[in-house]
Write a protein that holds these residues in place. Structure first.
Motif, PDB file in Angstrom:
ATOM      1  N   ALA A 166       0.808  -1.214   0.000  1.00 35.87           N
ATOM      2  CA  ALA A 166       0.000   0.000   0.000  1.00 35.87           C
ATOM      3  C   ALA A 166       0.843   1.267   0.000  1.00 35.87           C
ATOM      4  O   ALA A 166       0.306   2.377  -0.046  1.00 35.87           O
ATOM      5  CB  ALA A 166      -0.933   0.007   1.215  1.00 35.87           C
ATOM      6  N   GLY A 167       2.156   1.123   0.068  1.00 40.43           N
ATOM      7  CA  GLY A 167       3.028   2.293   0.094  1.00 40.43           C
ATOM      8  C   GLY A 167       3.045   3.004   1.423  1.00 40.43           C
ATOM      9  O   GLY A 167       3.401   4.185   1.506  1.00 40.43           O
ATOM     10  N   LEU A 168       2.686   2.299   2.489  1.00 41.77           N
ATOM     11  CA  LEU A 168       2.656   2.890   3.827  1.00 41.77           C
ATOM     12  C   LEU A 168       3.893   2.517   4.647  1.00 41.77           C
ATOM     13  O   LEU A 168       4.057   3.003   5.763  1.00 41.77           O
ATOM     14  CB  LEU A 168       1.394   2.434   4.572  1.00 41.77           C
ATOM     15  CG  LEU A 168       0.080   2.972   3.996  1.00 41.77           C
ATOM     16  CD1 LEU A 168      -1.107   2.239   4.614  1.00 41.77           C
ATOM     17  CD2 LEU A 168      -0.037   4.468   4.220  1.00 41.77           C
ATOM     18  N   GLY A 173       2.236  -0.186 -12.137  1.00 41.74           N
ATOM     19  CA  GLY A 173       3.309   0.226 -13.028  1.00 41.74           C
ATOM     20  C   GLY A 173       4.257   1.253 -12.462  1.00 41.74           C
ATOM     21  O   GLY A 173       5.205   1.661 -13.142  1.00 41.74           O
ATOM     22  N   GLU A 174       4.044   1.681 -11.226  1.00 41.02           N
ATOM     23  CA  GLU A 174       4.908   2.681 -10.594  1.00 41.02           C
ATOM     24  C   GLU A 174       5.831   2.012  -9.581  1.00 41.02           C
ATOM     25  O   GLU A 174       5.404   1.152  -8.804  1.00 41.02           O
ATOM     26  CB  GLU A 174       4.061   3.732  -9.868  1.00 41.02           C
ATOM     27  CG  GLU A 174       3.128   4.526 -10.776  1.00 41.02           C
ATOM     28  CD  GLU A 174       3.866   5.539 -11.632  1.00 41.02           C
ATOM     29  OE1 GLU A 174       5.042   5.852 -11.307  1.00 41.02           O
ATOM     30  OE2 GLU A 174       3.293   6.005 -12.617  1.00 41.02           O
ATOM     31  N   ASP A 175       7.093   2.397  -9.592  1.00 41.26           N
ATOM     32  CA  ASP A 175       8.085   1.858  -8.666  1.00 41.26           C
ATOM     33  C   ASP A 175       7.984   2.596  -7.331  1.00 41.26           C
ATOM     34  O   ASP A 175       8.493   3.704  -7.175  1.00 41.26           O
ATOM     35  CB  ASP A 175       9.485   2.015  -9.266  1.00 41.26           C
ATOM     36  CG  ASP A 175      10.571   1.414  -8.368  1.00 41.26           C
ATOM     37  OD1 ASP A 175      10.223   0.804  -7.335  1.00 41.26           O
ATOM     38  OD2 ASP A 175      11.758   1.571  -8.708  1.00 41.26           O
ATOM     39  N   LEU A 176       7.347   1.969  -6.357  1.00 43.18           N
ATOM     40  CA  LEU A 176       7.163   2.625  -5.059  1.00 43.18           C
ATOM     41  C   LEU A 176       8.483   2.811  -4.321  1.00 43.18           C
ATOM     42  O   LEU A 176       8.632   3.761  -3.544  1.00 43.18           O
ATOM     43  CB  LEU A 176       6.204   1.819  -4.174  1.00 43.18           C
ATOM     44  CG  LEU A 176       4.768   1.609  -4.680  1.00 43.18           C
ATOM     45  CD1 LEU A 176       3.894   1.082  -3.545  1.00 43.18           C
ATOM     46  CD2 LEU A 176       4.180   2.876  -5.270  1.00 43.18           C
ATOM     47  N   THR A 177       9.437   1.920  -4.564  1.00 40.36           N
ATOM     48  CA  THR A 177      10.708   2.011  -3.837  1.00 40.36           C
ATOM     49  C   THR A 177      11.527   3.223  -4.267  1.00 40.36           C
ATOM     50  O   THR A 177      12.470   3.607  -3.575  1.00 40.36           O
ATOM     51  CB  THR A 177      11.528   0.723  -4.043  1.00 40.36           C
ATOM     52  OG1 THR A 177      11.613   0.416  -5.445  1.00 40.36           O
ATOM     53  CG2 THR A 177      10.866  -0.444  -3.336  1.00 40.36           C
ATOM     54  N   GLU A 204       8.182  10.352   0.261  1.00 39.96           N
ATOM     55  CA  GLU A 204       6.904  10.299   0.963  1.00 39.96           C
ATOM     56  C   GLU A 204       5.828  11.152   0.296  1.00 39.96           C
ATOM     57  O   GLU A 204       4.667  10.749   0.209  1.00 39.96           O
ATOM     58  CB  GLU A 204       7.083  10.725   2.418  1.00 39.96           C
ATOM     59  CG  GLU A 204       5.799  10.623   3.252  1.00 39.96           C
ATOM     60  CD  GLU A 204       5.140   9.258   3.149  1.00 39.96           C
ATOM     61  OE1 GLU A 204       3.902   9.217   2.982  1.00 39.96           O
ATOM     62  OE2 GLU A 204       5.857   8.247   3.211  1.00 39.96           O
ATOM     63  N   THR A 205       6.190  12.341  -0.188  1.00 38.80           N
ATOM     64  CA  THR A 205       5.197  13.205  -0.820  1.00 38.80           C
ATOM     65  C   THR A 205       4.620  12.548  -2.066  1.00 38.80           C
ATOM     66  O   THR A 205       3.400  12.569  -2.299  1.00 38.80           O
ATOM     67  CB  THR A 205       5.819  14.563  -1.193  1.00 38.80           C
ATOM     68  OG1 THR A 205       6.300  15.194  -0.005  1.00 38.80           O
ATOM     69  CG2 THR A 205       4.786  15.460  -1.855  1.00 38.80           C
ATOM     70  N   ALA A 206       5.486  11.953  -2.872  1.00 38.95           N
ATOM     71  CA  ALA A 206       5.030  11.269  -4.082  1.00 38.95           C
ATOM     72  C   ALA A 206       4.198  10.043  -3.736  1.00 38.95           C
ATOM     73  O   ALA A 206       3.195   9.747  -4.403  1.00 38.95           O
ATOM     74  CB  ALA A 206       6.227  10.873  -4.941  1.00 38.95           C
ATOM     75  N   LEU A 207       4.581   9.326  -2.679  1.00 44.33           N
ATOM     76  CA  LEU A 207       3.805   8.169  -2.251  1.00 44.33           C
ATOM     77  C   LEU A 207       2.402   8.576  -1.799  1.00 44.33           C
ATOM     78  O   LEU A 207       1.414   7.920  -2.136  1.00 44.33           O
ATOM     79  CB  LEU A 207       4.521   7.451  -1.108  1.00 44.33           C
ATOM     80  CG  LEU A 207       5.693   6.553  -1.486  1.00 44.33           C
ATOM     81  CD1 LEU A 207       6.464   6.127  -0.246  1.00 44.33           C
ATOM     82  CD2 LEU A 207       5.221   5.338  -2.259  1.00 44.33           C
ATOM     83  N   ALA A 208       2.312   9.657  -1.039  1.00 45.27           N
ATOM     84  CA  ALA A 208       1.008  10.137  -0.576  1.00 45.27           C
ATOM     85  C   ALA A 208       0.129  10.515  -1.759  1.00 45.27           C
ATOM     86  O   ALA A 208      -1.074  10.217  -1.781  1.00 45.27           O
ATOM     87  CB  ALA A 208       1.193  11.327   0.362  1.00 45.27           C
ATOM     88  N   GLY A 214      -4.880   8.732  -5.196  1.00 44.64           N
ATOM     89  CA  GLY A 214      -5.669   8.465  -6.390  1.00 44.64           C
ATOM     90  C   GLY A 214      -5.859   7.009  -6.732  1.00 44.64           C
ATOM     91  O   GLY A 214      -6.653   6.682  -7.621  1.00 44.64           O
ATOM     92  N   ASN A 215      -5.154   6.101  -6.028  1.00 45.53           N
ATOM     93  CA  ASN A 215      -5.153   4.711  -6.464  1.00 45.53           C
ATOM     94  C   ASN A 215      -5.453   3.672  -5.404  1.00 45.53           C
ATOM     95  O   ASN A 215      -5.808   2.545  -5.741  1.00 45.53           O
ATOM     96  CB  ASN A 215      -3.778   4.383  -7.066  1.00 45.53           C
ATOM     97  CG  ASN A 215      -3.471   5.185  -8.301  1.00 45.53           C
ATOM     98  OD1 ASN A 215      -4.115   5.037  -9.333  1.00 45.53           O
ATOM     99  ND2 ASN A 215      -2.477   6.064  -8.207  1.00 45.53           N
TER     100      ASN A 215
END
Length: 229
Positions: free
Chosen positions: A56-58, A70-74, A78-82, A87-88
């Motif tokens: 979940a990117g948390l 399709g997005e590399d969470l790693t 933090e701002t981009a993750l939020a 939206g997803n």
């Protein structure tokens, strides 16, 4: 063939404890397909919730790669993750995580207001109505039962029309009958939205409702792909 919604490659999570590093997750590799319902099961402390938080990117992985939609969470800060989650991703927690000083409709409208969506309260009202809380819009969490609070949490999780729903023991604080009602509602919302669902649960009956079950033990995948009955 459609691209995976979630892909993890050799992911580890190590946290520092009083006695030194603790390996929470070890070499996790998995793929979740669009529209799939995935159940995460295993004993307490096996890493289920941590795995969900990573997807979940948390939570940030210690090593390995995590791709979601399709997005590399790693590679994200933090701002981009939020921004990405907004939206997803929709998340439902065992302990509801409602804001106690806000009414039900204010809790549900908050993610829409943050995203700058017009008519946030109108959309929030529609979601509360959809989960059977048309008469509870202006009630505060303390004025609601546990089942009603979880319904508010469900409405908040889906109001942004997320492509992925994550649920971490969503019935853990509820009695049997209320928990069954919440799970029926969660699967109905999943079906209506066409979202992918990742569910952490200790309950075998809930896991069997999923398309596939992953078992964890001591931070590792014990069984990669068990088809639900």
């Amino acid at each position: 063939m459609p691209s995976p919604v979630i892909a993890l490659d050799n992911v580890t999570l190590t946290l520092m404890g009083n006695a030194g590093p603790v390996n929470i997750l070890r070499d996790i590799s998995l793929i979740v397909e669009p529209g799939e319902t995935l159940g995460l099961v295993g004993p307490s402390g096996s890493g289920k919730s941590s795995l969900l938080m990573l997807m979940a990117g948390l939570e940030a992985a210690t090593s390995g790669s995590i791709s979601v939609l399709g997005e590399d969470l790693t590679a994200m800060r933090e701002t981009a993750l939020a921004r990405f989650r907004r939206g997803n991703v929709g998340v439902v927690f065992q302990s509801f995580h409602l804001i106690p000083t806000m009414t039900a409709i204010e809790n549900v409208a908050t993610p829409l207001e943050i995203a700058g969506v017009r008519d946030a309260f109108g959309l929030a009202a529609m979601e509360l109505d959809a989960v059977g809380l048309s008469s509870r819009h202006n009630h505060y969490p303390a004025q609601l039962s546990g089942g009603e609070q979880q319904r508010v949490a469900l409405a908040r999780a889906v109001v942004t029309r997320p492509r992925i729903l994550f649920a971490d023991e969503p019935t853990g604080n509820l009695d049997g009958a209320t928990g069954d009602a919440i799970m029926r509602l969660l699967f109905e919302l999943r079906d209506r939205r066409g979202a992918t669902l990742v569910l952490v649960t200790h309950e075998p009956e809930l896991a069997r409702r999923c398309d596939r079950i992953l078992r964890l033990r001591d931070g590792a995948l014990e069984q990669y792909a068990e088809a639900a009955e």
